[in-house]
Design a protein around this motif. Structure first.
Motif, mmCIF file in Angstrom:
data_model
loop_
_atom_site.group_PDB
_atom_site.id
_atom_site.type_symbol
_atom_site.label_atom_id
_atom_site.label_comp_id
_atom_site.label_asym_id
_atom_site.label_seq_id
_atom_site.Cartn_x
_atom_site.Cartn_y
_atom_site.Cartn_z
ATOM 1 N N GLY A 102 0.838 -1.210 0.000
ATOM 2 C CA GLY A 102 0.000 0.000 0.000
ATOM 3 C C GLY A 102 0.866 1.252 0.000
ATOM 4 N N ALA A 103 1.898 1.255 0.843
ATOM 5 C CA ALA A 103 2.780 2.426 0.920
ATOM 6 C C ALA A 103 3.564 2.580 -0.392
ATOM 7 C CB ALA A 103 3.743 2.276 2.093
ATOM 8 N N ALA A 104 3.974 1.448 -0.989
ATOM 9 C CA ALA A 104 4.721 1.526 -2.256
ATOM 10 C C ALA A 104 3.844 2.145 -3.343
ATOM 11 C CB ALA A 104 5.185 0.131 -2.685
ATOM 12 N N SER A 105 2.563 1.755 -3.373
ATOM 13 C CA SER A 105 1.698 2.295 -4.436
ATOM 14 C C SER A 105 1.555 3.810 -4.290
ATOM 15 C CB SER A 105 0.332 1.589 -4.455
ATOM 16 O OG SER A 105 -0.378 1.810 -3.263
ATOM 17 N N VAL A 106 1.573 4.305 -3.046
ATOM 18 C CA VAL A 106 1.515 5.757 -2.851
ATOM 19 C C VAL A 106 2.844 6.402 -3.283
ATOM 20 C CG1 VAL A 106 1.268 7.612 -1.130
ATOM 21 C CG2 VAL A 106 -0.248 5.627 -1.054
ATOM 22 N N SER A 107 3.970 5.728 -3.018
ATOM 23 C CA SER A 107 5.274 6.286 -3.454
ATOM 24 C C SER A 107 5.316 6.470 -4.972
ATOM 25 C CB SER A 107 6.434 5.347 -3.114
ATOM 26 O OG SER A 107 6.487 5.137 -1.752
ATOM 27 N N PHE A 108 4.729 5.520 -5.705
ATOM 28 C CA PHE A 108 4.767 5.628 -7.177
ATOM 29 C C PHE A 108 3.960 6.860 -7.634
ATOM 30 C CE2 PHE A 108 4.714 0.697 -6.890
ATOM 31 C CZ PHE A 108 6.032 0.693 -6.466
ATOM 32 N N ILE A 109 2.812 7.068 -6.971
ATOM 33 C CA ILE A 109 1.959 8.203 -7.355
ATOM 34 C C ILE A 109 2.655 9.522 -7.001
ATOM 35 C CG2 ILE A 109 -0.251 9.343 -6.869
ATOM 36 C CD1 ILE A 109 -1.281 6.439 -6.109
ATOM 37 N N THR A 110 3.224 9.556 -5.796
ATOM 38 C CA THR A 110 3.908 10.778 -5.341
ATOM 39 C C THR A 110 5.053 11.131 -6.288
ATOM 40 O OG1 THR A 110 3.375 10.091 -3.102
ATOM 41 C CG2 THR A 110 5.013 11.819 -3.304
ATOM 42 N N GLU A 111 5.777 10.096 -6.711
ATOM 43 C CA GLU A 111 6.908 10.321 -7.610
ATOM 44 C C GLU A 111 6.422 10.798 -8.984
ATOM 45 O OE1 GLU A 111 9.839 10.717 -7.086
ATOM 46 O OE2 GLU A 111 11.015 10.233 -8.866
ATOM 47 N N ALA A 112 5.330 10.218 -9.458
ATOM 48 C CA ALA A 112 4.796 10.637 -10.763
ATOM 49 C C ALA A 112 4.378 12.108 -10.720
ATOM 50 C CB ALA A 112 3.613 9.755 -11.155
ATOM 51 N N VAL A 113 3.777 12.516 -9.610
ATOM 52 C CA VAL A 113 3.375 13.925 -9.486
ATOM 53 C C VAL A 113 4.621 14.820 -9.495
ATOM 54 C CG1 VAL A 113 2.353 15.630 -7.909
ATOM 55 C CG2 VAL A 113 1.195 13.456 -8.318
ATOM 56 N N ALA A 142 -5.135 15.678 -5.381
ATOM 57 C CA ALA A 142 -5.527 17.057 -5.052
ATOM 58 C C ALA A 142 -4.581 17.598 -3.985
ATOM 59 C CB ALA A 142 -6.968 17.092 -4.568
ATOM 60 N N ASP A 143 -4.305 16.776 -2.988
ATOM 61 C CA ASP A 143 -3.429 17.173 -1.897
ATOM 62 C C ASP A 143 -1.990 17.397 -2.380
ATOM 63 O OD1 ASP A 143 -4.264 17.635 0.610
ATOM 64 O OD2 ASP A 143 -3.364 15.830 1.487
ATOM 65 N N LEU A 144 -1.485 16.448 -3.144
ATOM 66 C CA LEU A 144 -0.086 16.541 -3.591
ATOM 67 C C LEU A 144 0.146 17.767 -4.468
ATOM 68 C CD1 LEU A 144 0.616 12.780 -4.498
ATOM 69 C CD2 LEU A 144 1.643 14.066 -2.616
ATOM 70 N N ARG A 154 -4.414 7.778 4.570
ATOM 71 C CA ARG A 154 -5.861 7.661 4.759
ATOM 72 C C ARG A 154 -6.640 8.488 3.735
ATOM 73 N NH1 ARG A 154 -7.138 4.400 8.360
ATOM 74 N NH2 ARG A 154 -5.464 3.604 9.684
ATOM 75 N N TYR A 155 -6.379 8.216 2.482
ATOM 76 C CA TYR A 155 -7.109 8.907 1.412
ATOM 77 C C TYR A 155 -8.183 7.980 0.861
ATOM 78 C CZ TYR A 155 -3.432 12.406 1.363
ATOM 79 O OH TYR A 155 -2.574 13.415 1.711
ATOM 80 N N PRO A 156 -9.322 8.553 0.393
ATOM 81 C CA PRO A 156 -10.341 7.692 -0.219
ATOM 82 C C PRO A 156 -9.854 7.089 -1.534
ATOM 83 C CG PRO A 156 -11.245 9.879 0.328
ATOM 84 C CD PRO A 156 -9.756 9.957 0.529
ATOM 85 N N GLY A 157 -8.977 7.770 -2.242
ATOM 86 C CA GLY A 157 -8.496 7.247 -3.526
ATOM 87 C C GLY A 157 -7.440 8.159 -4.108
ATOM 88 N N HIS A 158 -7.056 7.863 -5.381
ATOM 89 C CA HIS A 158 -6.080 8.709 -6.068
ATOM 90 C C HIS A 158 -6.541 10.174 -6.105
ATOM 91 C CE1 HIS A 158 -4.902 4.958 -8.338
ATOM 92 N NE2 HIS A 158 -3.727 5.549 -8.439
ATOM 93 N N THR A 159 -7.844 10.358 -6.410
ATOM 94 C CA THR A 159 -8.357 11.709 -6.685
ATOM 95 C C THR A 159 -7.987 12.673 -5.561
ATOM 96 O OG1 THR A 159 -10.162 10.647 -7.851
ATOM 97 C CG2 THR A 159 -10.460 12.977 -7.328
ATOM 98 N N VAL A 176 -10.155 15.839 -13.009
ATOM 99 C CA VAL A 176 -10.355 17.175 -13.576
ATOM 100 C C VAL A 176 -9.984 18.206 -12.505
ATOM 101 C CG1 VAL A 176 -12.041 18.722 -14.634
ATOM 102 C CG2 VAL A 176 -12.271 16.248 -14.928
ATOM 103 N N GLY A 177 -9.283 19.259 -12.934
ATOM 104 C CA GLY A 177 -8.981 20.359 -12.015
ATOM 105 C C GLY A 177 -7.556 20.336 -11.480
ATOM 106 N N LEU A 178 -6.753 19.377 -11.932
ATOM 107 C CA LEU A 178 -5.348 19.330 -11.493
ATOM 108 C C LEU A 178 -4.505 20.173 -12.449
ATOM 109 C CD1 LEU A 178 -4.820 15.461 -10.985
ATOM 110 C CD2 LEU A 178 -5.198 17.175 -9.184
ATOM 111 N N PRO A 179 -3.336 20.630 -11.996
ATOM 112 C CA PRO A 179 -2.453 21.327 -12.934
ATOM 113 C C PRO A 179 -1.739 20.351 -13.873
ATOM 114 C CG PRO A 179 -1.491 21.225 -10.740
ATOM 115 C CD PRO A 179 -2.860 20.648 -10.615
ATOM 116 N N ILE A 180 -1.819 19.053 -13.573
ATOM 117 C CA ILE A 180 -1.162 18.039 -14.404
ATOM 118 C C ILE A 180 -2.232 17.130 -15.019
ATOM 119 C CG2 ILE A 180 0.961 18.050 -13.036
ATOM 120 C CD1 ILE A 180 -0.018 15.567 -11.593
ATOM 121 N N ILE A 181 -1.835 16.352 -16.022
ATOM 122 C CA ILE A 181 -2.801 15.441 -16.650
ATOM 123 C C ILE A 181 -2.704 14.080 -15.963
ATOM 124 C CG2 ILE A 181 -3.333 14.187 -18.793
ATOM 125 C CD1 ILE A 181 -2.209 16.692 -20.294
ATOM 126 N N ARG A 182 -3.851 13.552 -15.555
ATOM 127 C CA ARG A 182 -3.879 12.203 -14.956
ATOM 128 C C ARG A 182 -5.086 11.432 -15.500
ATOM 129 N NH1 ARG A 182 -7.534 9.461 -10.819
ATOM 130 N NH2 ARG A 182 -6.527 7.447 -10.695
#
Ligand SMILES: NC(=O)c1ccc[n+]([C@@H]2O[C@H](COP(=O)([O-])OP(=O)(O)OC[C@H]3O[C@@H](n4cnc5c(N)ncnc54)[C@H](O)[C@@H]3O)[C@@H](O)[C@H]2O)c1
Ligand SMILES: N[C@H](C(=O)O)[C@H](O)COP(=O)(O)O
Length: 354
Positions: free
Chosen positions: A107-118, A154-156, A145-150, A299-305
């Protein structure tokens, strides 16, 4: 700054960062299968952001002709037709975990991948991110403790007005709420939340799908749209006032319409997009008509996801049977959105068709 970057990027094939998702789920397999399709590499470059040993294992499981290669400088990604470039941001190799099971380390690794992509997207090193599925339970076990990627995205990116839109077949659906228990729904369905969803639907349809004046169907909450208060009054107290506010802002939004017929009408072309009030209200019609080819976009991010329409499917993980169709569509859409954004940066305006 992003606009200058887009202008400089010109017609260079977009570089898309594909996050592997939860290593214990089907993410690594669908990434390996998708990257084996020659068509997906046409017109864009792909970089997997994930665990190198896990990617190697997925390719081996599938007896793939592709080979994982470790990237050491994201500024210099190049790969032959049989290579899968992998950027592994983990401090320690991830190699001992159980496939098909939620665990804190995956679970933590999957968040690291997203954080790095951002981080890479914000630095302009990748043009868009495409996400393979995470497991929310594993993410929570890992301490996030996020509901999902979305919401994590938004936070990142420190974005305040962000929403989930999912496209499938003839439907484009924006969600007012995402992962919310049904019993908590009424309190989450505020005028502000519904206006935000209508505004984001309008924005996405104009800017990403080039529709000049989108027609937006707004779903009611109750049976038969409440039937004048007989079966609930949210239509009168909350949804209609939100529609009125959106109209004042020039948006073509419908009155709250009975949800049992709205999605069919939209599928037949009466609306360009629909605002659904909660997860399953919109996802049941979407996944009924197009599961396996739907694409989720934030929708609404400064980056495309963009993202897949399916989850980690622990029940089939590691068996090599997962379908990569949704990931292929998510990659295609991300590349298209990069081109649209670059074009808009070149002309200084958004291109629209109607
Ligand atoms: N984009 C995402 O990150 C994303 C999307 C949806 C669900 N999830 C998460 O995934 C986890 C499991 O959710 P779920 O069980 O509700 O949905 P799921 O999509 O993982 O599985 C539902 C069913 O569809 C099948 N399936 C899913 N994807 C498939 C594919 N590519 N090929 C063949 N069959 C496939 C599964 O085997 C299962 O029977 C949860 O933690 C959920 O929150 C993540
Ligand atoms: N609700 C989405 C689906 O069922 O496809 C999914 O869980 C993804 O949500 P995020 O993109 O926020 O992780």
């Amino acid at each position: 700054m992003a606009r200058d970057r887009d202008r400089i990027a010109g017609d260079r094939p977009p570089l898309l960062g594909i996050t592997m998702g939860d290593p214990a789920g089907i993410g690594p397999e669908v990434v390996a299968k998708a990257l084996a399709k020659a068509s997906v590499r046409r017109g864009c470059r792909l970089l997997v952001i994930g665990s190198f040993p896990v990617m190697e294992r997925a390719l081996k499981l599938l007896r793939s002709p592709l080979k994982a290669v470790k990237v050491t400088d994201v500024g210099l990604v190049s790969a032959g037709p049989k290579q899968v470039p992998v950027w592994d941001p983990l401090p320690q190799p991830l190699d001992s975990f159980e496939i098909g099971k939620a665990a804190p380390e995956t679970g933590a690794a999957s968040v690291s991948f997203i954080t790095e992509a951002v981080r890479l997207a914000e630095a302009g090193l990748i043009d868009a991110m495409v996400t393979a599925p995470i497991n929310k339970e594993a993410m929570h076990m890992g301490g996030y403790r996020y509901p999902g990627h979305t919401e994590l995205l938004a936070d990142l990116t420190k974005s305040t007005e962000v929403g989930m839109m999912i496209l499938g077949g003839p439907l484009k659906i924006m969600f007012t709420t995402t992962h919310v228990a049904l019993r908590e729904l009424p309190e989450k369905l505020t005028v502000t939340a519904i206006v935000k969803a209508i505004r984001l639907a309008d924005l996405a349809l104009r800017e990403s799908f080039c529709i000049r004046k989108p027609r937006i169907g707004v779903a009611a909450l109750n049976p038969h749209a409440g039937e004048h208060g007989l079966f609930g009054d949210e239509e009168q107290t909350t949804i209609q006032p939100a529609v009125a506010q959106a109209r004042l802002a020039g948006i073509d939004a419908s009155d709250p319409l009975p949800a049992d017929t709205l999605f069919g009408k939209a599928a037949r072309g009466a609306y360009d997009g629909v605002v659904a009030l909660y997860h399953d209200q919109g996802l049941i019609p979407l996944k009924l008509v197009a599961f396996g080819t739907c694409v989720n976009m934030t929708v609404g991010l400064p980056i495309i996801r963009t993202s897949v329409d399916h989850g980690t499917a622990y029940d089939i993980a590691g068996r090599g049977v997962a379908e990569p169709g949704s990931l292929l569509e998510a990659i295609k859409l991300a590349a298209q959105l990069v081109r649209i954004r670059r074009q808009a940066a070149r002309t200084g305006s958004r291109r629209t068709s109607r």
